[in-house]
Design a protein around this motif. Structure first.
Motif, short mmCIF file in Angstrom:
data_model
loop_
_atom_site.label_atom_id
_atom_site.label_comp_id
_atom_site.label_asym_id
_atom_site.label_seq_id
_atom_site.Cartn_x
_atom_site.Cartn_y
_atom_site.Cartn_z
N ALA A 304 -4.08 -16.99 -32.40
CA ALA A 304 -3.37 -16.18 -33.40
C ALA A 304 -1.98 -15.78 -32.91
N VAL A 305 -1.89 -15.32 -31.66
CA VAL A 305 -0.59 -14.91 -31.12
C VAL A 305 0.34 -16.11 -30.99
N PHE A 306 -0.18 -17.23 -30.52
CA PHE A 306 0.63 -18.43 -30.37
C PHE A 306 1.21 -18.88 -31.70
N LEU A 307 0.38 -18.89 -32.75
CA LEU A 307 0.84 -19.35 -34.05
C LEU A 307 1.94 -18.45 -34.62
N GLN A 308 1.81 -17.13 -34.40
CA GLN A 308 2.78 -16.20 -34.97
C GLN A 308 4.06 -16.10 -34.16
N THR A 309 3.94 -16.02 -32.84
CA THR A 309 5.12 -15.78 -32.01
C THR A 309 5.84 -17.05 -31.59
N VAL A 310 5.13 -18.16 -31.49
CA VAL A 310 5.76 -19.41 -31.06
C VAL A 310 6.02 -20.34 -32.25
N ARG A 311 5.01 -20.51 -33.13
CA ARG A 311 5.16 -21.42 -34.26
C ARG A 311 5.74 -20.72 -35.50
N GLY A 312 5.77 -19.39 -35.50
CA GLY A 312 6.37 -18.67 -36.62
C GLY A 312 5.52 -18.61 -37.87
N PHE A 313 4.21 -18.69 -37.75
CA PHE A 313 3.31 -18.63 -38.90
C PHE A 313 3.23 -17.20 -39.43
N ASP A 314 3.01 -17.05 -40.75
CA ASP A 314 2.78 -15.73 -41.32
C ASP A 314 1.28 -15.43 -41.27
N PRO A 315 0.85 -14.19 -41.63
CA PRO A 315 -0.57 -13.84 -41.54
C PRO A 315 -1.52 -14.76 -42.30
N VAL A 316 -1.12 -15.19 -43.52
CA VAL A 316 -2.00 -16.05 -44.30
C VAL A 316 -2.14 -17.42 -43.65
N GLN A 317 -1.03 -18.00 -43.24
CA GLN A 317 -1.08 -19.30 -42.58
C GLN A 317 -1.94 -19.24 -41.32
N THR A 318 -1.77 -18.17 -40.55
CA THR A 318 -2.56 -18.01 -39.33
C THR A 318 -4.03 -17.86 -39.67
N GLY A 319 -4.33 -17.07 -40.69
CA GLY A 319 -5.72 -16.86 -41.07
C GLY A 319 -6.39 -18.12 -41.57
N VAL A 320 -5.65 -18.92 -42.33
CA VAL A 320 -6.21 -20.17 -42.87
C VAL A 320 -6.64 -21.11 -41.76
N VAL A 321 -5.88 -21.12 -40.67
CA VAL A 321 -6.23 -21.98 -39.54
C VAL A 321 -7.64 -21.68 -39.04
N ILE A 428 -7.85 -10.84 -20.56
CA ILE A 428 -7.52 -11.91 -19.61
C ILE A 428 -6.67 -12.99 -20.28
N ALA A 429 -7.21 -13.62 -21.32
CA ALA A 429 -6.47 -14.70 -21.97
C ALA A 429 -5.20 -14.18 -22.63
N GLY A 430 -5.30 -12.99 -23.24
CA GLY A 430 -4.13 -12.42 -23.89
C GLY A 430 -3.03 -12.07 -22.91
N THR A 431 -3.40 -11.54 -21.76
CA THR A 431 -2.40 -11.18 -20.76
C THR A 431 -1.68 -12.41 -20.23
N ILE A 432 -2.42 -13.49 -20.03
CA ILE A 432 -1.79 -14.74 -19.58
C ILE A 432 -0.76 -15.21 -20.61
N LEU A 433 -1.12 -15.12 -21.89
CA LEU A 433 -0.23 -15.59 -22.95
C LEU A 433 0.96 -14.67 -23.13
N VAL A 434 0.69 -13.36 -23.24
CA VAL A 434 1.75 -12.39 -23.52
C VAL A 434 2.72 -12.27 -22.36
N SER A 435 2.25 -12.54 -21.13
CA SER A 435 3.10 -12.36 -19.95
C SER A 435 4.33 -13.26 -19.97
N ASP A 436 4.25 -14.39 -20.70
CA ASP A 436 5.38 -15.31 -20.69
C ASP A 436 5.44 -16.10 -21.98
N LEU A 437 5.56 -15.36 -23.11
CA LEU A 437 5.60 -16.03 -24.40
C LEU A 437 6.82 -16.94 -24.54
N GLY A 438 7.85 -16.66 -23.75
CA GLY A 438 9.06 -17.46 -23.84
C GLY A 438 8.85 -18.91 -23.45
N THR A 439 7.81 -19.18 -22.68
CA THR A 439 7.56 -20.57 -22.28
C THR A 439 6.84 -21.35 -23.36
#
Length: 482
Positions: A304-321, A428-439
């Protein structure tokens, strides 16, 4: 004497002192309660950008709120399960629902992150800790044989899994059509429906107001688990603080187990009997539960975080996935009873971890090869099928391992372990992702690789469960119960 005079026959058992009610009426509010609590743990994932902007906070702030909600459930589940024996299971169930509803409404009007944490993480978390143990205690007491209990747990665990998997879709639709705050109003409305459905719910065991409560043990266990997870959340902020919190948590949990042993030697009732940990089958079942919910919530948050912050998906698009995961969980959960009759529970759990791990592998392979939404479908579908197929047998293994007198304790321990897994997954997984979203893709890949390793660890643990014919695990566990 007729069955109605003795009490209702549920599954294959009459509940003494209760009026006749159908199994459907018993299961409906219990399963729906598990659904809404699981929904609450994942629906915020697709509203991270909206909440962050509206409350002037960050992705890390929303992650902390979600993790605290799951953590509060975990740390209070055991104490609250003990209080169900003292105050009564139906009373705690209804009280928890009311507290949850108040928290949802407070979250809906939150002016800032602090109020959201109070409403969602604490009030909803405490309410959930009170209402979930009765769900599993009442189900275990009502359904005595392995087949009917598997069907009941299939409905409850299935709706729990569907709530967690469908949370992003439902939350996304509500957030896009109305506002993210409306998702909390939706939760309050569902709680009101559950309260109405619970009018015919009966507690087969009388409350024992004189039952002692180990307040010291409750404080030590809660503080220990709290420090442990808060330490994980600091991994990307301050390594020294993380190590300090984890060390303090380990010390507090060590003090807790020492206190439990002293309490038992003194002939008093501890918060948690050490006898619960002498059952090898139950211990293995608890481990699989923890890892299953770690995978479910970890994958949900990361994707969910990857789709919104990296791919730019909106809530509906993310939810549909996430509809693919929801469909997978629904399909395998509906077959829980049939699977339990045809396959050993060990086989079901092993297969579930194997399919889930393959699904994570597909998420890594296909998402790296394509930027299209459909790239997420096959992996999430397999993850849903794998998790939905093993949630029920793991619960059944643990709950069936102990007699009625210990259902309060083992239900609290079981739910605590599961919710601790959920909080670990997000932390755990969220911290790994959030720690470096720029990558971008790199952070996503690292987080998913960690989750794949968790899936393999679960498969290894599942291989140690006893095999045999369908239902044999429960029988073996019962024989080993203290």
């Amino acid at each position: 004497m007729s069955a109605s005079a003795k009490g209702p026959v549920v599954g294959s058992v009459a509940l003494p002192g209760a009026v006749a009610v159908s199994p459907r009426k018993i299961l409906a509010p219990l399963a729906l309660a598990q659904f809404i609590c699981s929904f609450a743990g994942s629906n915020m994932n697709v509203m991270i950008n909206d909440i962050s902007a509206d409350l002037n906070t960050t992705v890390k702030g929303v992650q902390t709120t979600i993790t605290l909600f799951l953590l509060v459930m975990a740390v209070l589940m055991i104490p609250c399960s003990k209080l169900t024996d003292r105050w009564g299971r139906k009373r705690c169930f209804l009280g928890g629902l009311i507290l949850y509803g108040i928290g949802a409404l407070l979250s809906a009007i939150a002016p800032g992150l602090g109020v959201l944490i109070v409403g969602n993480a604490f009030l909803e978390g405490v309410g959930t800790a009170f209402l979930i143990p009765p769900v599993y205690i009442l189900t275990t007491l009502a359904f005595r044989d392995t087949a009917s209990r598997a069907k009941a747990f299939g409905a409850i665990s299935g709706l729990g899994g569907i709530g967690a998997a469908a949370g992003p879709l439902i939350g996304g639709l509500i957030a896009s059509a109305i506002d993210w705050r409306a998702a909390f109003v939706f939760q309050a409305l569902v709680v009101a429906v559950i309260v109405l459905l619970s009018r015919d719910l009966h507690d087969p065991l009388p409350a024992d107001p004189e039952r002692p409560f180990d307040a010291v043990g409750a404080a030590l266990s809660a503080a220990g688990m709290l420090c442990l997870v808060l330490g994980i959340l600091q991994a990307d902020v301050d390594l020294a603080l993380m190590l300090a919190l984890v060390a303090v948590g380990a010390v507090l949990l060590g003090l807790f187990f020492g206190h439990v042993r002293r309490t038992e030697r003194a002939g008093r009732e501890p918060l948690l009997s050490t006898g619960l940990f002498r059952n090898r089958v139950s211990n293995l079942g608890l481990a699989t539960q923890n890892l299953q919910w770690l995978l479910l919530m970890g994958v949900s948050f990361v994707v969910a975080v990857f789709l919104q912050t990296v791919r730019g998906f909106d809530p509906v698009q993310t939810g549909v996935v996430f509809t693919a995961a929801t469909a997978g969980i629904l399909a395998s959960s509906l077959g829980a009873e049939r699977f339990a009759q045809r396959r050993a529970q060990k086989t079901l759990v092993m297969t579930g971890f194997a399919i889930t791990t393959v699904g994570i592998g597909l998420l890594l392979a296909l998402v790296g090869a394509s930027s299209r939404v459909v790239a997420f479908g096959p992996g999430l579908l397999l993850i849903g099928i794998g998790l939905g197929g093993m949630l029920t047998p793991s619960v059944n293994v643990v709950q069936s391992a102990f007699p009625e007198a210990l259902q309060g304790e083992i239900s609290g321990l079981s739910r605590s372990v599961s919710n601790l897994g959920s909080s670990f997954g997000t932390a755990i997984a969220g911290t790994i992702l959030v720690s470096d979203l720029g990558t971008g893709n790199d952070a996503y890949v690292v987080a998913m690789v960690v989750l794949a390793m968790v899936g393999l660890a679960g498969l290894v643990v599942a291989t140690r469960l006893p095999g045999g014919k369908p239902g044999a695990v429960a029988a073996v566990a019962a024989c080993e119960a203290p």
